[in-house]
Design a protein around this motif. Structure first.
Motif, PDB file in Angstrom:
ATOM      1  N   LYS A 221       0.829  -1.211   0.000  1.00 42.25           N
ATOM      2  CA  LYS A 221       0.000   0.000   0.000  1.00 42.25           C
ATOM      3  C   LYS A 221       0.857   1.253   0.000  1.00 42.25           C
ATOM      4  CE  LYS A 221      -4.193  -1.936   2.040  1.00 42.25           C
ATOM      5  NZ  LYS A 221      -5.258  -1.787   3.056  1.00 42.25           N
ATOM      6  N   ALA A 222       2.026   1.161  -0.611  1.00 42.53           N
ATOM      7  CA  ALA A 222       2.965   2.277  -0.710  1.00 42.53           C
ATOM      8  C   ALA A 222       3.399   2.430  -2.167  1.00 42.53           C
ATOM      9  CB  ALA A 222       4.182   2.022   0.180  1.00 42.53           C
ATOM     10  N   PRO A 223       4.010   3.570  -2.515  1.00 38.57           N
ATOM     11  CA  PRO A 223       4.547   3.714  -3.872  1.00 38.57           C
ATOM     12  C   PRO A 223       5.546   2.602  -4.182  1.00 38.57           C
ATOM     13  CG  PRO A 223       4.473   5.839  -2.788  1.00 38.57           C
ATOM     14  CD  PRO A 223       4.144   4.822  -1.739  1.00 38.57           C
ATOM     15  N   ASN A 463       3.172   7.381   1.854  1.00 37.72           N
ATOM     16  CA  ASN A 463       2.840   8.496   0.965  1.00 37.72           C
ATOM     17  C   ASN A 463       3.935   8.722  -0.060  1.00 37.72           C
ATOM     18  OD1 ASN A 463       4.452   9.515   3.287  1.00 37.72           O
ATOM     19  ND2 ASN A 463       4.344  11.455   2.187  1.00 37.72           N
ATOM     20  N   ARG A 464       3.533   9.289  -1.188  1.00 30.73           N
ATOM     21  CA  ARG A 464       4.526   9.810  -2.098  1.00 30.73           C
ATOM     22  C   ARG A 464       5.149  11.052  -1.455  1.00 30.73           C
ATOM     23  NH1 ARG A 464       4.779  14.362  -4.638  1.00 30.73           N
ATOM     24  NH2 ARG A 464       6.431  14.536  -6.179  1.00 30.73           N
ATOM     25  N   ALA A 465       6.429  11.271  -1.740  1.00 30.73           N
ATOM     26  CA  ALA A 465       7.162  12.463  -1.299  1.00 30.73           C
ATOM     27  C   ALA A 465       7.593  12.346   0.163  1.00 30.73           C
ATOM     28  CB  ALA A 465       6.373  13.730  -1.584  1.00 30.73           C
ATOM     29  N   SER A 485       8.158   7.304   4.606  1.00 30.40           N
ATOM     30  CA  SER A 485       7.678   7.921   3.372  1.00 30.40           C
ATOM     31  C   SER A 485       8.596   7.569   2.213  1.00 30.40           C
ATOM     32  CB  SER A 485       7.566   9.439   3.529  1.00 30.40           C
ATOM     33  OG  SER A 485       8.778   9.977   3.986  1.00 30.40           O
ATOM     34  N   GLN A 486       8.147   7.869   1.004  1.00 28.30           N
ATOM     35  CA  GLN A 486       8.874   7.459  -0.194  1.00 28.30           C
ATOM     36  C   GLN A 486      10.196   8.215  -0.362  1.00 28.30           C
ATOM     37  OE1 GLN A 486       7.570   9.127  -3.823  1.00 28.30           O
ATOM     38  NE2 GLN A 486       7.962   7.305  -5.049  1.00 28.30           N
ATOM     39  N   MET A 487      10.227   9.463   0.061  1.00 26.93           N
ATOM     40  CA  MET A 487      11.429  10.287  -0.081  1.00 26.93           C
ATOM     41  C   MET A 487      11.982  10.584   1.312  1.00 26.93           C
ATOM     42  SD  MET A 487      10.288  12.860  -3.143  1.00 26.93           S
ATOM     43  CE  MET A 487       9.509  12.244  -4.637  1.00 26.93           C
ATOM     44  N   ALA A 488      12.577  11.756   1.490  1.00 25.07           N
ATOM     45  CA  ALA A 488      13.126  12.123   2.788  1.00 25.07           C
ATOM     46  C   ALA A 488      12.025  12.150   3.841  1.00 25.07           C
ATOM     47  CB  ALA A 488      13.801  13.486   2.696  1.00 25.07           C
ATOM     48  N   ALA A 489      12.360  11.710   5.039  1.00 26.89           N
ATOM     49  CA  ALA A 489      11.401  11.792   6.133  1.00 26.89           C
ATOM     50  C   ALA A 489      11.156  13.239   6.525  1.00 26.89           C
ATOM     51  CB  ALA A 489      11.904  11.000   7.335  1.00 26.89           C
ATOM     52  N   ASN A 518      12.647   4.906   4.851  1.00 31.17           N
ATOM     53  CA  ASN A 518      12.405   6.010   3.936  1.00 31.17           C
ATOM     54  C   ASN A 518      13.320   5.867   2.709  1.00 31.17           C
ATOM     55  OD1 ASN A 518      10.609   8.086   5.613  1.00 31.17           O
ATOM     56  ND2 ASN A 518      12.103   7.183   7.006  1.00 31.17           N
ATOM     57  N   LEU A 519      13.098   6.708   1.711  1.00 25.72           N
ATOM     58  CA  LEU A 519      13.964   6.807   0.526  1.00 25.72           C
ATOM     59  C   LEU A 519      13.846   5.622  -0.434  1.00 25.72           C
ATOM     60  CD1 LEU A 519      17.279   8.036   2.220  1.00 25.72           C
ATOM     61  CD2 LEU A 519      15.459   9.437   1.247  1.00 25.72           C
ATOM     62  N   HIS A 520      12.719   4.921  -0.424  1.00 26.92           N
ATOM     63  CA  HIS A 520      12.614   3.768  -1.318  1.00 26.92           C
ATOM     64  C   HIS A 520      12.175   4.146  -2.735  1.00 26.92           C
ATOM     65  CE1 HIS A 520       8.200   3.744  -0.917  1.00 26.92           C
ATOM     66  NE2 HIS A 520       8.383   3.913   0.381  1.00 26.92           N
ATOM     67  N   GLY A 521      11.997   5.443  -2.995  1.00 29.07           N
ATOM     68  CA  GLY A 521      11.562   5.863  -4.321  1.00 29.07           C
ATOM     69  C   GLY A 521      12.667   5.994  -5.344  1.00 29.07           C
ATOM     70  N   GLY A 522      13.920   5.989  -4.880  1.00 26.04           N
ATOM     71  CA  GLY A 522      15.048   6.093  -5.802  1.00 26.04           C
ATOM     72  C   GLY A 522      15.584   7.496  -5.983  1.00 26.04           C
ATOM     73  N   ASN A 523      15.003   8.476  -5.270  1.00 19.01           N
ATOM     74  CA  ASN A 523      15.530   9.839  -5.313  1.00 19.01           C
ATOM     75  C   ASN A 523      16.772   9.933  -4.433  1.00 19.01           C
ATOM     76  OD1 ASN A 523      12.344   9.899  -5.256  1.00 19.01           O
ATOM     77  ND2 ASN A 523      13.007  11.536  -6.607  1.00 19.01           N
TER      78      ASN A 523
END
Length: 627
Positions: A221-223, A463-465, A485-489, A518-523
């Motif tokens: 249930k996450a990006p 969440n995204r971001a 979260s997907q990016m920085a906490a 955190n940071l699992h989006g690849g940014n």
């Protein structure tokens, strides 16, 4: 100077004809009701298909009769825009326009809206609550949702890597037309609408071409992990679309990889047209409490507060409805506070599955457009979501900010007058000359309207971001939160480029929080990201953007290397933190240092631990220019 135009259109005729079945609990309107609630139990609320006109009339009676609040019997109530009054609202970081609302809380004082544990279901384009120029308002005890959401969602059932296509079985209303796919919003039905309405639905954005989008992982249930491979968040409306049947669409992608079968495609519509319907709009108000509220969905931010003071959110949750197949709550941030002051308190809240951040507390730089006279400048707002932005008023304190370094160029200046020219340009008059200080494109920071904040005992997830974005010169404490979260906490930035968000942090405490995967989006960021967007970094003798940031006694559960990136801080403490390696995902940046510290001074790094998957202890790796 007043810069927002209010056009509350509530016709006496409309009340007479349409607001049926509404009776005051008291027959004597001359009575003093300052200690009593207007109880809707005696109205026809439970029998009405559309409760909007009943609620609007009840609020008018509350204002006229001096009631202390309005109380709903527990139930499920549907709100439609047909008979809702509208208000022109220039909402920073959202879309401006005429906003229809069933709760026009404008010029109210000492008032409580008690939802009684009810379900409030909205239909079409509405802003549920508009609270403006009001004081001591409490809103509590209900859930907010929409029958038809402001996003498109569908499961990917097939893909073709060679053709760069993937097939989506849609789960929300949609339309394919001229090789484009549109999300479709709820719109009032009528013989006219059936015959002619489709001609206007696109122009009025009821049929909205898919734009910013993201791929979701149904199991978490996450990006989706390493989402940069499927990035289409800014330009995906160039997709080609082919309807395969009534429920399945084939999309031609510009992603680097086609999304995997079983993942979920979600789009919130065209960039700069998809933030029309926040859940709560707060403007020029103070002493507000939002308590025991669940926002299951909103077509923009969950709550956006601007030019307001002393706001508390206690168990104000932005969450998925239990049992729903939706994977998105709000289209943008869960909460957002711009140019507020006093104390912002966010406690005991859960924010999940937003398409943007959990909260953002910041000011906004105006930009110098032209030097008009010794003590006058024209300023301009650049971002499209900052048109008609209320920057300041007579008596406010401001500073001129160098647009290359983001550092102050002036002492405190006092605004003596504001003259609005149009939605982008106004003229400021100051109490002293700025002719030899200000230059074109410099920023102007309204330091009178920076808020303190206490953010504690909250859960942020899926969440995204980012989690929290903090840009304020007042004291802020972030304690006992769980953030995944997907990016920085957390991000502490500041920029004069895109969103023009001020200001520098001063006295920020981050302690006893748990940061998880955190940071699992690849940014390429860090769990804690302190990165003012300075074009030129001055020598250390000439100043720093942030100061006095303390990070202590936190737990970082992380599959990847970057923990802290800090730039331009005077007074940085990172101590007694625990870093625990996990195997939740494959590392994306394993060779990055754990701590990256540039252009900082008065830095303390001590008593931190790093536990590897094996259970062994290791030293945190550090890349710094510290002497």
């Amino acid at each position: 100077m007043k810069q927002t135009i209010y056009k509350v259109i509530v016709s006496t005729f409309v009340f007479a004809v349409f607001f049926w079945g509404c009776e005051s609990t008291s027959k004597n309107t001359e009575q003093d009701h300052s200690e009593s609630y207007y109880d809707l139990s005696d109205s026809d609320l439970s029998e009405a298909d559309d409760v909007t006109p009943i609620v609007v009339e009840a609020l008018e009676k509350c204002k006229e009769g001096g009631y202390k609040g309005i109380r709903f019997p527990k139930g499920t109530y549907h709100f439609y825009p047909t008979y809702a009054p509208d208000v022109y609202a220039a909402i920073t970081n959202n879309d401006n326009g005429l906003k229809r609302t069933p709760f026009p809380i404008i010029n109210f004082k000492d008032f409580h809206i008690d939802g009684g544990g009810s379900e409030f279901i909205f239909h079409g384009k509405m802003v549920p609550f508009i609270i403006e120029e009001s004081t001591n308002i409490k809103v509590s005890g209900f859930n907010v949702d929409w029958e038809v959401p402001f996003f498109a969602q569908g499961t990917i059932v097939a893909n073709n890597s060679n053709a760069k296509t993937f097939d989506v079985r849609m789960e929300t209303p949609f339309l394919v037309d001229e090789n484009r796919i549109y999300l479709t919003l709820e719109r009032e039905d009528s013989p006219y609408e059936q015959k002619f309405g489709h001609r206007y639905a696109k122009q009025e954005k009821y049929h909205q071409r898919l734009g910013q989008n993201i791929i979701w992982d149904r199991s978490t249930k996450a990006p989706l992990y390493n989402h940069v491979l499927y990035s289409g968040f800014d330009n995906s409306y160039f997709f080609g679309a082919e309807a395969l049947n009534d429920s399945t669409v084939r999309l031609t992608s510009k992603y680097r990889k086609v999304p995997p079968v079983g993942s979920v495609f979600i789009s919130k519509g065209e960039y700069l047209y998809n933030r029309q319907n926040p859940g709560f709009r707060v403007f020029k108000s103070k002493d507000l409490l939002f308590q025991n509220i669940n926002v299951y969905h909103a077509g923009a931010m969950g709550l956006i507060a601007e030019r307001s003071a002393d706001i508390t959110l206690d168990s104000f949750n932005v969450v998925l409805r239990e049992g729903s197949n939706r994977l998105v709550t709000t289209i943008a941030d869960a909460t957002h506070f711009c140019n507020c002051k006093g104390l912002i308190t966010i406690k005991n809240c859960t924010f999940e599955n937003m398409l943007d951040d959990a909260t953002n507390v910041h000011g906004t730089y105006a930009r110098v457009k032209k030097i008009i006279a010794d003590n006058q400048v024209a300023y301009e707002t650049y971002h499209p979501h900052q048109k008609d932005y209320f920057f300041g008023a007579k008596g406010d304190s401001v500073r001129i900010i160098d647009h290359h370094t983001l550092l102050p160029k002036s002492d405190i200046l006092i605004i003596e007058d504001v003259k609005r020219i149009n939605e982008k340009v106004s003229i400021l008059s100051f109490n002293t000359s700025v002719k030899d200080i200000a230059q074109e494109f410099d920023g102007i920071d309204n330091v009178s309207w920076h808020a303190s904040a206490t953010i504690e005992n909250n859960t942020i997830r899926n969440n995204r971001a980012r989690g929290f974005l903090i840009s304020t010169t007042r004291k802020v404490a972030i304690r006992n939160n769980y953030i995944s979260s997907q990016m920085a906490a957390m991000r502490m930035s500041g920029d004069l480029q895109l969103w023009n968000e001020s200001g520098p942090c001063d006295s920020l405490l981050i302690e006893n929080n748990k940061f998880v995967n955190n940071l699992h989006g690849g940014n390429k960021q860090a769990v804690l990201l302190i990165d003012p967007e300075q074009e030129v970094v001055e020598d250390k003798d000439k100043g720093f953007y942030h100061k006095d940031i303390i990070i202590r006694n936190n737990e970082f559960y992380t599959f990847d290397a970057p923990i802290l990136r800090a730039e331009s801080v005077d007074g940085l403490v990172f101590e007694s933190n625990k870093v625990i390696q996990t195997d939740a995902y494959e590392p994306l940046f394993p060779n990055e240092p754990n701590l990256k510290i540039k252009h900082c001074k008065n830095v303390t790094l001590k008593d931190n631990t790093y536990t590897l998957l094996s259970g062994a202890n290791a030293d945190l790796t550090i890349d710094s220019d510290l002497e």
